[in-house]
Write a protein that holds these residues in place. Structure first.
Motif, PDB file in Angstrom:
ATOM      1  N   GLN A   3     140.078  52.427  66.076  1.00  0.00           N
ATOM      2  CA  GLN A   3     139.618  52.552  65.549  1.00  0.00           C
ATOM      3  C   GLN A   3     138.830  53.213  64.287  1.00  0.00           C
ATOM      4  O   GLN A   3     138.770  54.339  62.969  1.00  0.00           O
ATOM      5  CB  GLN A   3     138.538  51.659  64.343  1.00  0.00           C
ATOM      6  CG  GLN A   3     139.526  49.697  64.947  1.00  0.00           C
ATOM      7  CD  GLN A   3     138.598  49.166  64.488  1.00  0.00           C
ATOM      8  OE1 GLN A   3     137.767  48.373  65.028  1.00  0.00           O
ATOM      9  NE2 GLN A   3     139.385  47.755  64.446  1.00  0.00           N
ATOM     10  N   TYR A   4     137.860  54.108  64.872  1.00  0.00           N
ATOM     11  CA  TYR A   4     137.582  55.579  63.882  1.00  0.00           C
ATOM     12  C   TYR A   4     138.094  56.664  64.126  1.00  0.00           C
ATOM     13  O   TYR A   4     138.278  57.253  62.959  1.00  0.00           O
ATOM     14  CB  TYR A   4     135.717  55.967  65.613  1.00  0.00           C
ATOM     15  CG  TYR A   4     135.835  57.027  65.355  1.00  0.00           C
ATOM     16  CD1 TYR A   4     134.434  57.355  63.582  1.00  0.00           C
ATOM     17  CD2 TYR A   4     136.046  58.684  65.188  1.00  0.00           C
ATOM     18  CE1 TYR A   4     133.934  58.171  63.053  1.00  0.00           C
ATOM     19  CE2 TYR A   4     135.055  59.422  64.247  1.00  0.00           C
ATOM     20  CZ  TYR A   4     134.471  59.294  63.331  1.00  0.00           C
ATOM     21  OH  TYR A   4     133.486  59.900  62.992  1.00  0.00           O
TER      22      TYR A   4
ATOM     23  N   ASP B 150     137.075  50.119  69.004  1.00  0.00           N
ATOM     24  CA  ASP B 150     135.709  51.156  68.088  1.00  0.00           C
ATOM     25  C   ASP B 150     136.401  52.361  68.355  1.00  0.00           C
ATOM     26  O   ASP B 150     136.341  52.898  66.690  1.00  0.00           O
ATOM     27  CB  ASP B 150     134.598  50.774  68.139  1.00  0.00           C
ATOM     28  CG  ASP B 150     133.686  49.705  68.421  1.00  0.00           C
ATOM     29  OD1 ASP B 150     134.406  48.830  68.007  1.00  0.00           O
ATOM     30  OD2 ASP B 150     132.602  49.428  68.655  1.00  0.00           O
TER      31      ASP B 150
ATOM     32  N   ILE C  34     135.769  54.119  59.012  1.00  0.00           N
ATOM     33  CA  ILE C  34     136.997  53.548  58.918  1.00  0.00           C
ATOM     34  C   ILE C  34     137.955  52.696  58.320  1.00  0.00           C
ATOM     35  O   ILE C  34     138.638  52.992  57.692  1.00  0.00           O
ATOM     36  CB  ILE C  34     136.550  52.641  60.399  1.00  0.00           C
ATOM     37  CG1 ILE C  34     135.285  52.805  61.686  1.00  0.00           C
ATOM     38  CG2 ILE C  34     137.585  51.698  60.503  1.00  0.00           C
ATOM     39  CD1 ILE C  34     135.092  51.740  62.018  1.00  0.00           C
ATOM     40  N   ARG C  35     136.957  52.431  57.070  1.00  0.00           N
ATOM     41  CA  ARG C  35     137.510  51.923  55.478  1.00  0.00           C
ATOM     42  C   ARG C  35     138.391  52.973  55.256  1.00  0.00           C
ATOM     43  O   ARG C  35     138.996  52.865  54.647  1.00  0.00           O
ATOM     44  CB  ARG C  35     135.815  51.169  54.606  1.00  0.00           C
ATOM     45  CG  ARG C  35     136.093  50.114  54.939  1.00  0.00           C
ATOM     46  CD  ARG C  35     135.666  49.284  54.460  1.00  0.00           C
ATOM     47  NE  ARG C  35     133.876  50.195  53.464  1.00  0.00           N
ATOM     48  CZ  ARG C  35     132.994  50.094  54.162  1.00  0.00           C
ATOM     49  NH1 ARG C  35     132.865  49.189  54.916  1.00  0.00           N
ATOM     50  NH2 ARG C  35     132.110  50.260  52.826  1.00  0.00           N
TER      51      ARG C  35
ATOM     52  N   SER D  75     127.838  56.441  57.308  1.00  0.00           N
ATOM     53  CA  SER D  75     128.226  55.106  58.162  1.00  0.00           C
ATOM     54  C   SER D  75     129.230  54.849  58.173  1.00  0.00           C
ATOM     55  O   SER D  75     130.664  55.196  57.863  1.00  0.00           O
ATOM     56  CB  SER D  75     127.675  53.940  57.206  1.00  0.00           C
ATOM     57  OG  SER D  75     128.860  52.907  56.902  1.00  0.00           O
ATOM     58  N   ARG D  76     129.369  54.615  60.065  1.00  0.00           N
ATOM     59  CA  ARG D  76     130.555  54.250  60.491  1.00  0.00           C
ATOM     60  C   ARG D  76     131.890  53.318  60.175  1.00  0.00           C
ATOM     61  O   ARG D  76     132.997  53.649  60.571  1.00  0.00           O
ATOM     62  CB  ARG D  76     130.350  53.886  62.207  1.00  0.00           C
ATOM     63  CG  ARG D  76     131.415  53.937  63.308  1.00  0.00           C
ATOM     64  CD  ARG D  76     131.015  53.606  64.629  1.00  0.00           C
ATOM     65  NE  ARG D  76     130.978  52.391  64.660  1.00  0.00           N
ATOM     66  CZ  ARG D  76     131.277  51.416  65.726  1.00  0.00           C
ATOM     67  NH1 ARG D  76     131.698  52.134  66.568  1.00  0.00           N
ATOM     68  NH2 ARG D  76     131.663  50.320  65.323  1.00  0.00           N
ATOM     69  N   GLU D  77     131.136  52.110  59.411  1.00  0.00           N
ATOM     70  CA  GLU D  77     132.188  52.017  58.993  1.00  0.00           C
ATOM     71  C   GLU D  77     133.200  52.036  57.219  1.00  0.00           C
ATOM     72  O   GLU D  77     133.680  52.251  57.370  1.00  0.00           O
ATOM     73  CB  GLU D  77     130.661  49.902  58.026  1.00  0.00           C
ATOM     74  CG  GLU D  77     130.790  49.457  59.489  1.00  0.00           C
ATOM     75  CD  GLU D  77     130.031  49.742  60.088  1.00  0.00           C
ATOM     76  OE1 GLU D  77     129.088  50.499  59.702  1.00  0.00           O
ATOM     77  OE2 GLU D  77     128.779  49.204  61.281  1.00  0.00           O
ATOM     78  N   THR D  78     132.068  52.838  56.774  1.00  0.00           N
ATOM     79  CA  THR D  78     132.688  53.684  55.416  1.00  0.00           C
ATOM     80  C   THR D  78     133.574  54.254  55.822  1.00  0.00           C
ATOM     81  O   THR D  78     134.991  54.470  55.509  1.00  0.00           O
ATOM     82  CB  THR D  78     131.112  54.344  54.864  1.00  0.00           C
ATOM     83  OG1 THR D  78     130.221  53.258  54.548  1.00  0.00           O
ATOM     84  CG2 THR D  78     132.375  55.294  53.922  1.00  0.00           C
TER      85      THR D  78
ATOM     86  N   ASN E   6     141.344  54.178  57.104  1.00  0.00           N
ATOM     87  CA  ASN E   6     142.563  52.912  57.110  1.00  0.00           C
ATOM     88  C   ASN E   6     142.894  52.991  55.605  1.00  0.00           C
ATOM     89  O   ASN E   6     143.900  52.777  55.204  1.00  0.00           O
ATOM     90  CB  ASN E   6     141.799  51.822  57.115  1.00  0.00           C
ATOM     91  CG  ASN E   6     141.546  51.137  58.140  1.00  0.00           C
ATOM     92  OD1 ASN E   6     141.710  52.247  59.481  1.00  0.00           O
ATOM     93  ND2 ASN E   6     140.510  50.290  58.935  1.00  0.00           N
TER      94      ASN E   6
END
Length: 196
Positions: A92-93, A89, A40-41, A35-38, A44
């Motif tokens: 952040q990616y 976005d 990014i997390r 997932s894109r959120e994973t 970071n």
């Protein structure tokens, strides 16, 4: 092993742990979906680990800025042309965010932006990480720093009175900040903070 390589290995292990079975793509290879959120997390997280370990190197294609302010890495994307949220976005990616300027470093970035006027989205303007979308007229950078409406980095015709202009861009030809509708298309300046 570089910490960027370590990040890639970590991403692969997370992909297998996300319980998303691999699938075959159209040419027969197996593909794991993360997932894109994973992503990014994890990026970071790795940036924070890098800060803790004193790894103050910029990722490939980013340039280090160390004059006066807290050190950070930056990269201009003159050919990335999209609205404010999509450009953010993208940053952040990359483990970055849209740039948060200060009165001290503004002149430096203004001069760099003016060197890129013949590139990019046609108008040569760049989104920055500044918005008043939470409270109208209360302009805040993404790093939490406010920007006064009387700041010298605003253009003399910054369109601040228009309630539909909630995002800020460095606008050609003079590259002072201008309030813009967030759906307008501009390029980007991405920023990654480093440990001082």
């Amino acid at each position: 092993m570089s910490w960027h390589m370590f990040l890639m290995l970590l991403l692969l292990s997370v992909a297998s742990a996300e319980a998303k079975p691999p699938r075959r793509n159209w040419y027969g290879s197996y593909v794991m979906k993360i997932s894109r959120e994973t992503i990014i997390r994890l990026r970071n997280f790795m940036m924070n680990i890098g800060d803790l370990l004193g790894l103050d190197q910029c990722p490939e294609h980013y340039t280090k800025y160390v004059i006066g302010d807290r050190p950070f890495c930056y990269r201009f994307y003159p050919n990335l042309c999209d609205d404010w949220q999509k450009v953010r976005d993208f940053c952040q990616y990359e483990g970055a965010d849209l740039i948060s300027l200060t009165e001290q470093n503004f002149k430096f970035f203004r001069e760099l932006a003016s060197d890129l006027t013949n590139h990019g989205c046609g108008n040569g303007s760049f989104w920055v990480g500044l918005t008043d979308n939470k409270t109208e007229g209360n302009w805040m950078f993404l790093n939490g720093e406010p920007l006064s409406l009387r700041s010298s980095i605003w253009s003399s015709n910054a369109n601040l009175e228009n309630p539909n202009n909630d995002c800020a861009a460095m606008m050609a030809p003079n590259f002072y900040l201008v309030a813009s509708n967030c759906t307008t298309v501009h390029s980007a300046i991405c920023q990654i903070y480093l440990n001082p």
